[in-house]
Design a protein around this motif. Structure first.
Motif, mmCIF file in Angstrom:
data_model
loop_
_atom_site.group_PDB
_atom_site.id
_atom_site.type_symbol
_atom_site.label_atom_id
_atom_site.label_comp_id
_atom_site.label_asym_id
_atom_site.label_seq_id
_atom_site.Cartn_x
_atom_site.Cartn_y
_atom_site.Cartn_z
ATOM 1 N N GLN A 309 57.352 42.567 41.851
ATOM 2 C CA GLN A 309 57.201 43.329 40.611
ATOM 3 C C GLN A 309 57.129 42.423 39.393
ATOM 4 N N THR A 310 57.885 41.326 39.383
ATOM 5 C CA THR A 310 57.795 40.424 38.234
ATOM 6 C C THR A 310 56.575 39.510 38.338
ATOM 7 N N ALA A 311 56.154 39.190 39.551
ATOM 8 C CA ALA A 311 54.922 38.421 39.713
ATOM 9 C C ALA A 311 53.734 39.197 39.154
ATOM 10 N N ASN A 312 53.734 40.513 39.370
ATOM 11 C CA ASN A 312 52.652 41.356 38.853
ATOM 12 C C ASN A 312 52.745 41.577 37.343
ATOM 13 N N ARG A 313 53.839 41.154 36.739
ATOM 14 C CA ARG A 313 53.990 41.250 35.282
ATOM 15 C C ARG A 313 53.962 39.866 34.623
ATOM 16 N N ASP A 314 53.422 38.892 35.324
ATOM 17 C CA ASP A 314 53.379 37.533 34.788
ATOM 18 C C ASP A 314 52.267 37.428 33.743
ATOM 19 N N PRO A 315 52.604 37.116 32.483
ATOM 20 C CA PRO A 315 51.582 37.029 31.434
ATOM 21 C C PRO A 315 50.603 35.875 31.641
ATOM 22 N N LEU A 316 50.952 34.908 32.482
ATOM 23 C CA LEU A 316 50.015 33.823 32.778
ATOM 24 C C LEU A 316 48.856 34.309 33.644
ATOM 25 N N ARG A 317 49.033 35.464 34.286
ATOM 26 C CA ARG A 317 47.978 36.031 35.117
ATOM 27 C C ARG A 317 47.394 37.318 34.518
ATOM 28 N N PHE A 318 48.250 38.156 33.932
ATOM 29 C CA PHE A 318 47.815 39.433 33.373
ATOM 30 C C PHE A 318 48.255 39.520 31.909
ATOM 31 N N ARG A 328 42.075 47.639 32.513
ATOM 32 C CA ARG A 328 42.323 46.259 32.915
ATOM 33 C C ARG A 328 41.692 45.967 34.283
ATOM 34 N N ASP A 329 41.245 44.736 34.476
ATOM 35 C CA ASP A 329 40.841 44.264 35.791
ATOM 36 C C ASP A 329 42.089 43.703 36.467
ATOM 37 N N ALA A 330 42.704 44.519 37.318
ATOM 38 C CA ALA A 330 43.970 44.121 37.940
ATOM 39 C C ALA A 330 43.791 43.571 39.346
ATOM 40 N N ILE A 331 42.551 43.346 39.746
ATOM 41 C CA ILE A 331 42.298 42.763 41.070
ATOM 42 C C ILE A 331 43.050 41.433 41.197
ATOM 43 N N GLY A 332 43.674 41.233 42.326
ATOM 44 C CA GLY A 332 44.445 40.012 42.545
ATOM 45 C C GLY A 332 45.944 40.246 42.485
ATOM 46 N N HIS A 333 46.368 41.474 42.178
ATOM 47 C CA HIS A 333 47.806 41.759 42.165
ATOM 48 C C HIS A 333 48.386 41.580 43.572
ATOM 49 N N VAL A 334 49.702 41.449 43.636
ATOM 50 C CA VAL A 334 50.363 41.197 44.922
ATOM 51 C C VAL A 334 51.153 42.410 45.396
ATOM 52 N N THR A 335 50.749 43.588 44.966
ATOM 53 C CA THR A 335 51.456 44.807 45.358
ATOM 54 C C THR A 335 51.477 44.992 46.864
ATOM 55 N N PHE A 336 50.397 44.634 47.534
ATOM 56 C CA PHE A 336 50.339 44.747 48.992
ATOM 57 C C PHE A 336 50.739 43.448 49.677
ATOM 58 N N GLY A 337 51.375 42.552 48.944
ATOM 59 C CA GLY A 337 51.720 41.255 49.495
ATOM 60 C C GLY A 337 50.539 40.306 49.406
#
Length: 394
Positions: A309-318, A328-337
Motif C-alpha cells: 500500500q505504501t509502495a503504491n503511494r510512492d511519489p517517486l513513482r506516482f 492517472r496512468d496507474a499501470i505498473g502498480h503492485v496491487t497484484f504483487g
C-alpha cells in the motif's frame, strides 16, 4: 537508520483509504528500514516502490510459509512462534520448482484473452443483481446485494461449482475472512472448504464438465493438490474482488466528482482504483542468502515485510499519490504483487470490476451513502468493507 518497533495497522482518522501514517513517513525517510517483529526477530520493512519490486522479483527471497514471520499479531495466533508449511496446493506459500509446476499448469487458464471472453457473462450476472437491487429500497447493503454475489457467481461458474452448492461454499469462505469469527471457527471454515473441494474433485474426475476445474483433473495433479488449489482459487477469487468492488464503490461515493471519469474510461479508472486502494496491503518474504537492496545488506534468514500500500503511494513513482485521480496512468502498480507470485486471477478481477462498477453507477446515478460503513480491521490480510449502506432516488 530508521527502525520500527512494531508494524502499524491503524489508518489515519477520517481517511479509510490511506495507509498508516507511520509507514508513509518511514518511506519518505528510509524506504528500506529495520523492524522488530512480534517474536523479537530483527528484520526489515519495505515501503518504497522500487525497493518493493526489487524484493518481489528476486528469487533469493523466499515465499515458503514455514520460513516466514508475520509482521503483526493476528487474533488467535498470539502463541504461534513458527509458521507451518503451506497446505498442499497452496501456491502462495511455496517456491520453485513446486511453484513453477503449479503456475505452468494454471497460467494458461487465466490469460487476458480468456478472461475477456467472460465479459458478456459478467455483464449478464451484473444486470441480474442490479435488477434485484431495485426491489430492495429504501436501504441496501451494497456488499451483500452486489459486491459479493457478482464475483461469487463468476468464480463458481469458472471452476464448475454446482449452482445448488454455492450458498454452502460461500458460507465456508465467509468464515475464513470474517473479522468476527473465532479462530476455531476460521479453522472449521478451512477444513469444511477443503472437504467440499475434495468431493468436487472426485465429481469432476468421474464426470468432467465444461469448466476450469474439470480441465485440471486431466493434469498430473494429485487429488490433494487439486483440492488445495481449488480451495485457494475459490476463496481468493471471491473475497478479493468482492472487497475491491465494495471499497471502490465507497471511495467513489466519497469522491463523487470522479464517477463520470469511471464511466468515460473504465479501463484507466479501474487501474487507479486498484493502486489507490491496494486491498492486499502487505506481503512477506524471507532472505535465502545475503542480498543487497537499495544500498542495504539483507542477511540470509532475515524477514522482509513489503508494504504494497505504501509502495503504491510512492511519489517517486506516482505524482500526488494520495489523490484519487481516475485520469492517472496507474499501470505498473503492485496491487497484484510482482514477480513469479503475481496474482493469477488479476485479469478476472479486472474484467469484473470494469463491467460491474460502471454498470452500478449508470443504473443508479443518485446512489449515495445512508450511514457509516463497517470496514475490516487492519489485521485482516485483505482490507475492505463488510457493510456499505446505500440508497438512491427512484
Amino acid at each position: 537508520m530508521s527502525h520500527l518497533s512494531e508494524f502499524p495497522l491503524a489508518r489515519p482518522t477520517g481517511c479509510p483509504f490511506d495507509p498508516p501514517t507511520a509507514l508513509g513517513a518511514l518511506r519518505a525517510e528510509e524506504p528500506l528500514a529495520r523492524m522488530t517483529y512480534p517474536d523479537g526477530h530483527e528484520g526489515w520493512v519495505v515501503t518504497g516502490y522500487a525497493e518493493a519490486r526489487a524484493v518481489l522479483a528476486d528469487s533469493r527471497f523466499s515465499s515458503r510459509q514455514e520460513l516466514l514471520r508475520m509482521p503483526y499479531r493476528m487474533p488467535g495466533m498470539e502463541q504461534m512462534t513458527e509458521m507451518p508449511p503451506a497446505a498442499v496446493g497452496d501456491m502462495t506459500g511455496i517456491d520453485a520448482p513446486e511453484h513453477t509446476r503449479f503456475r505452468r499448469l494454471l497460467a494458461g487458464k487465466f490469460t487476458v484473452r480468456r478472461m475477456r471472453q467472460l465479459t458478456e457473462r459478467v455483464a449478464a450476472v451484473t444486470d441480474e443483481h442490479i435488477e434485484a437491487m431495485r426491489e430492495l429500497r429504501p436501504e441496501v447493503d451494497l456488499v451483500q446485494a452486489f459486491a459479493h454475489p457478482v464475483p461469487a457467481v463468476m468464480i463458481c461458474e469458472l471452476l464448475g461449482v454446482p449452482y445448488a452448492d454455492r450458498e454452502t461454499f460461500q458460507r465456508y469462505v465467509s468464515l475464513l475472512f470474517s473479522a468476527d469469527a473465532l479462530p476455531e471457527e476460521r479453522y472449521e471454515g478451512v477444513v469444511k472448504l477443503h472437504e467440499y473441494v475434495g468431493e468436487l474433485v472426485q465429481a469432476k474426475r468421474s464426470k468432467p464438465t465444461d469448466d476450469l476445474f474439470s480441465d485440471l483433473t486431466s493434469t498430473d495433479m494429485t487429488d490433494d493438490e487439486l483440492a488445495g488449489i481449488g480451495g485457494l482459487l475459490l476463496a481468493a477469487g471471491l473475497d478479493t474482488t468482492a472487497n475491491q468492488i465494495a471499497l471502490g464503490s465507497y471511495a467513489l461515493l466519497r469522491h463523487p466528482a470522479q464517477i463520470p471519469l469511471l464511466l468515460k474510461d473504465p479501463d484507466r479508472a479501474i487501474e487507479e482504483l486498484l493502486r489507490y486502494l491496494t486491498i492486499t496491503h502487505t506481503n512477506v518474504r524471507s532472505a535465502l542468502e545475503d542480498v543487497e537492496i537499495g544500498g542495504q545488506l539483507i542477511k540470509a534468514g532475515e524477514a522482509v515485510t513489503v508494504s504494497l500500500q505504501t509502495a503504491n503511494r510512492d511519489p517517486l513513482r506516482f505524482p500526488d499519490p494520495d489523490e484519487l485521480d481516475l485520469t492517472r496512468d496507474a499501470i505498473g502498480h503492485v496491487t497484484f504483487g510482482h514477480g513469479v507470485h503475481q496474482c493469477l486471477g488479476q485479469q478476472l478481477a479486472r474484467v469484473e470490476m470494469r463491467v460491474a462498477m460502471p454498470a452500478l453507477f449508470t443504473a443508479f446515478p443518485t446512489l449515495r451513502l445512508v450511514g457509516e460503513p463497517a470496514l475490516r480491521p487492519g489485521h485482516q490480510s485483505i482490507y475492505g468493507v463488510q457493510y456499505l449502506p446505500v440508497t438512491w432516488d427512484s
